[in-house]
Scaffold this motif. Structure first.
Motif, PDB file in Angstrom:
ATOM      1  N   ALA A 167       0.847  -1.190   0.000  1.00 61.69           N
ATOM      2  CA  ALA A 167       0.000   0.000   0.000  1.00 61.69           C
ATOM      3  C   ALA A 167       0.883   1.241   0.000  1.00 61.69           C
ATOM      4  N   ILE A 168       0.414   2.290  -0.667  1.00 59.02           N
ATOM      5  CA  ILE A 168       1.162   3.542  -0.693  1.00 59.02           C
ATOM      6  C   ILE A 168       0.828   4.339   0.556  1.00 59.02           C
ATOM      7  N   GLU A 169       1.825   4.559   1.367  1.00 58.73           N
ATOM      8  CA  GLU A 169       1.674   5.325   2.608  1.00 58.73           C
ATOM      9  C   GLU A 169       3.035   5.862   3.009  1.00 58.73           C
ATOM     10  N   ARG A 170       3.036   6.738   4.008  1.00 59.87           N
ATOM     11  CA  ARG A 170       4.309   7.253   4.495  1.00 59.87           C
ATOM     12  C   ARG A 170       5.061   6.133   5.206  1.00 59.87           C
ATOM     13  N   PRO A 171       6.374   5.996   4.946  1.00 59.85           N
ATOM     14  CA  PRO A 171       7.151   4.998   5.669  1.00 59.85           C
ATOM     15  C   PRO A 171       7.056   5.204   7.180  1.00 59.85           C
ATOM     16  N   ARG A 172       7.235   4.126   7.925  1.00 59.17           N
ATOM     17  CA  ARG A 172       7.047   4.178   9.377  1.00 59.17           C
ATOM     18  C   ARG A 172       8.085   5.028  10.079  1.00 59.17           C
ATOM     19  N   THR A 173       9.275   5.155   9.515  1.00 58.19           N
ATOM     20  CA  THR A 173      10.323   5.976  10.101  1.00 58.19           C
ATOM     21  C   THR A 173      10.890   6.895   9.031  1.00 58.19           C
ATOM     22  N   ASN A 174      11.735   7.833   9.471  1.00 54.96           N
ATOM     23  CA  ASN A 174      12.390   8.741   8.521  1.00 54.96           C
ATOM     24  C   ASN A 174      13.651   8.142   7.925  1.00 54.96           C
ATOM     25  N   SER A 175      14.008   6.969   8.353  1.00 55.63           N
ATOM     26  CA  SER A 175      15.203   6.322   7.814  1.00 55.63           C
ATOM     27  C   SER A 175      14.994   5.967   6.347  1.00 55.63           C
ATOM     28  N   GLY A 219      11.575   8.532  -2.877  1.00 57.46           N
ATOM     29  CA  GLY A 219      12.027   8.789  -4.239  1.00 57.46           C
ATOM     30  C   GLY A 219      11.120   9.781  -4.939  1.00 57.46           C
ATOM     31  N   TYR A 220       9.823   9.651  -4.713  1.00 54.78           N
ATOM     32  CA  TYR A 220       8.870  10.569  -5.328  1.00 54.78           C
ATOM     33  C   TYR A 220       9.000  11.972  -4.744  1.00 54.78           C
ATOM     34  N   VAL A 221       9.184  12.059  -3.423  1.00 58.22           N
ATOM     35  CA  VAL A 221       9.378  13.366  -2.793  1.00 58.22           C
ATOM     36  C   VAL A 221      10.616  14.053  -3.374  1.00 58.22           C
ATOM     37  N   SER A 222      11.691  13.299  -3.506  1.00 63.10           N
ATOM     38  CA  SER A 222      12.923  13.872  -4.053  1.00 63.10           C
ATOM     39  C   SER A 222      12.734  14.323  -5.494  1.00 63.10           C
ATOM     40  N   MET A 223      11.993  13.522  -6.277  1.00 63.58           N
ATOM     41  CA  MET A 223      11.723  13.914  -7.662  1.00 63.58           C
ATOM     42  C   MET A 223      10.949  15.229  -7.709  1.00 63.58           C
ATOM     43  N   MET A 224       9.899  15.322  -6.885  1.00 63.90           N
ATOM     44  CA  MET A 224       9.086  16.547  -6.872  1.00 63.90           C
ATOM     45  C   MET A 224       9.917  17.760  -6.491  1.00 63.90           C
ATOM     46  N   GLU A 225      10.667  17.623  -5.414  1.00 63.52           N
ATOM     47  CA  GLU A 225      11.458  18.760  -4.940  1.00 63.52           C
ATOM     48  C   GLU A 225      12.508  19.167  -5.975  1.00 63.52           C
ATOM     49  N   GLY A 232      -5.560  12.919  -5.880  1.00 62.28           N
ATOM     50  CA  GLY A 232      -5.822  12.113  -4.697  1.00 62.28           C
ATOM     51  C   GLY A 232      -4.653  11.931  -3.756  1.00 62.28           C
ATOM     52  N   LEU A 233      -3.423  11.892  -4.281  1.00 58.02           N
ATOM     53  CA  LEU A 233      -2.264  11.621  -3.437  1.00 58.02           C
ATOM     54  C   LEU A 233      -1.593  12.886  -2.900  1.00 58.02           C
ATOM     55  N   ALA A 234      -2.123  14.039  -3.240  1.00 58.89           N
ATOM     56  CA  ALA A 234      -1.484  15.289  -2.812  1.00 58.89           C
ATOM     57  C   ALA A 234      -1.404  15.382  -1.293  1.00 58.89           C
ATOM     58  N   THR A 235      -2.461  14.967  -0.604  1.00 51.34           N
ATOM     59  CA  THR A 235      -2.479  15.104   0.863  1.00 51.34           C
ATOM     60  C   THR A 235      -1.469  14.185   1.536  1.00 51.34           C
ATOM     61  N   ILE A 236      -1.142  13.048   0.903  1.00 55.19           N
ATOM     62  CA  ILE A 236      -0.162  12.129   1.489  1.00 55.19           C
ATOM     63  C   ILE A 236       1.209  12.797   1.587  1.00 55.19           C
ATOM     64  N   PHE A 237       1.558  13.583   0.575  1.00 54.58           N
ATOM     65  CA  PHE A 237       2.878  14.200   0.531  1.00 54.58           C
ATOM     66  C   PHE A 237       2.926  15.560   1.224  1.00 54.58           C
ATOM     67  N   ASP A 238       1.785  16.155   1.496  1.00 55.92           N
ATOM     68  CA  ASP A 238       1.755  17.526   1.991  1.00 55.92           C
ATOM     69  C   ASP A 238       2.561  17.701   3.273  1.00 55.92           C
ATOM     70  N   ALA A 239       2.455  16.734   4.180  1.00 58.39           N
ATOM     71  CA  ALA A 239       3.151  16.856   5.465  1.00 58.39           C
ATOM     72  C   ALA A 239       4.626  16.471   5.385  1.00 58.39           C
ATOM     73  N   GLN A 240       5.060  15.960   4.238  1.00 59.40           N
ATOM     74  CA  GLN A 240       6.421  15.444   4.127  1.00 59.40           C
ATOM     75  C   GLN A 240       7.338  16.326   3.298  1.00 59.40           C
ATOM     76  N   THR A 241       6.823  17.418   2.779  1.00 62.16           N
ATOM     77  CA  THR A 241       7.639  18.339   1.991  1.00 62.16           C
ATOM     78  C   THR A 241       7.102  19.747   2.181  1.00 62.16           C
ATOM     79  N   ASP A 242       7.966  20.722   2.038  1.00 60.92           N
ATOM     80  CA  ASP A 242       7.537  22.114   2.205  1.00 60.92           C
ATOM     81  C   ASP A 242       7.400  22.830   0.864  1.00 60.92           C
TER      82      ASP A 242
END
Length: 265
Positions: free
Chosen positions: A173-181, A198-204, A225-235
């Protein structure tokens, strides 16, 4: 009320809007073979759950990137709602914006609609990121013109390709990893880290390159649909607008209606 229909490659979104405010929305998997009758049975039940009837729908507008789905949606509108559907980008609902690219006719309806809505909601130069079957990055300049953008594989598409090509990799399932590692200790975690971070890095990285090329400050608007998943993980997101395409449809309909009214006056 207006029934706005956004037909994408993966899902079709139906939204009831009134004065450009979304009152209800429903989603169904895209299947060009689905008939107008099938849509009608499904929609009729959902309308009843919202305390609505088909008589509440007085206009229909369709935006689609799936040409084969258009006919049955038009039949749905005429047969069950008694109105001829407007098709975004055609006739009275032409875009009304500059498509400043080499092939204007190839610009997808969703990207033109996102341009219309984003420029109406925010001023200045904009980068619109839409998380759909593909993830698109669109540049809208301060005049409201569409200047082009980037098309990347969507997150689900990337994951599906990975699982399909590697026999031993499981579906996750696509979700935030359990840790920041970013060092996974098992196969599932390693896959999730690769896809998610990898997707966060691509976007940034792509946003940074686009901003450098623009040479002016540019707000980043995220939708899909997936915008909210990444919102808290990137500025990088200045705003998240989950219904940007539907808003564009409602705005396009309102503009066409106002133009018709002026012409008749």
């Amino acid at each position: 009320m207006l029934l706005a229909i956004d037909a994408g490659n993966t899902n079709i979104v139906f939204a009831l809007t009134e004065e450009q405010e979304i009152k209800a929305r429903w989603r169904i998997a895209t299947d060009p073979r689905r008939t107008a009758d099938e849509y009608a049975v499904w929609l009729n039940q959902l309308l009843q759950l919202e305390g609505r009837t088909r008589d509440d729908v007085t206009a229909v507008i369709i935006g689609t990137v799936v040409p084969r789905a258009l006919h049955n949606l038009q039949v749905l509108s005429s047969k069950y709602f008694g109105v001829e559907a407007e098709v975004a980008g055609q006739g009275t609902t032409e875009w009304g914006i500059a498509l400043d690219v080499e092939e204007p006719g190839s610009v997808g309806a969703d990207r033109a609609l996102n341009t219309i809505a984003a420029h109406a909601l925010y001023k200045g130069d904009l980068i619109v990121i839409d998380f759909g079957t593909a993830t698109t990055f669109d540049l809208v300049d301060y005049t409201g013109a569409y200047k082009g953008g980037i098309i990347a594989p969507g997150l689900n598409l990337s994951l599906e390709a990975l699982v399909s090509a590697a026999a031993k990799l499981p579906r996750i399932a696509i979700e935030r990893p359990r840790t920041n590692s970013v060092v996974g200790r098992n196969t599932e975690d390693q896959m999730l880290i690769g896809v998610f971070w990898g997707y966060v890095s691509m976007m940034e990285g792509l946003v940074a390159r686009m901003r450098a090329e623009i040479g002016r400050p540019a707000k980043v608007i995220a939708t899909g649909g997936l915008a909210t998943i990444f919102d808290a993980q990137t500025d990088i997101f200045d705003s998240v607008e989950p219904d940007l395409t539907i808003q564009g449809l409602a705005m396009l309909h309102a503009r066409a209606h106002m133009s018709t009214t002026r012409d008749q006056g």
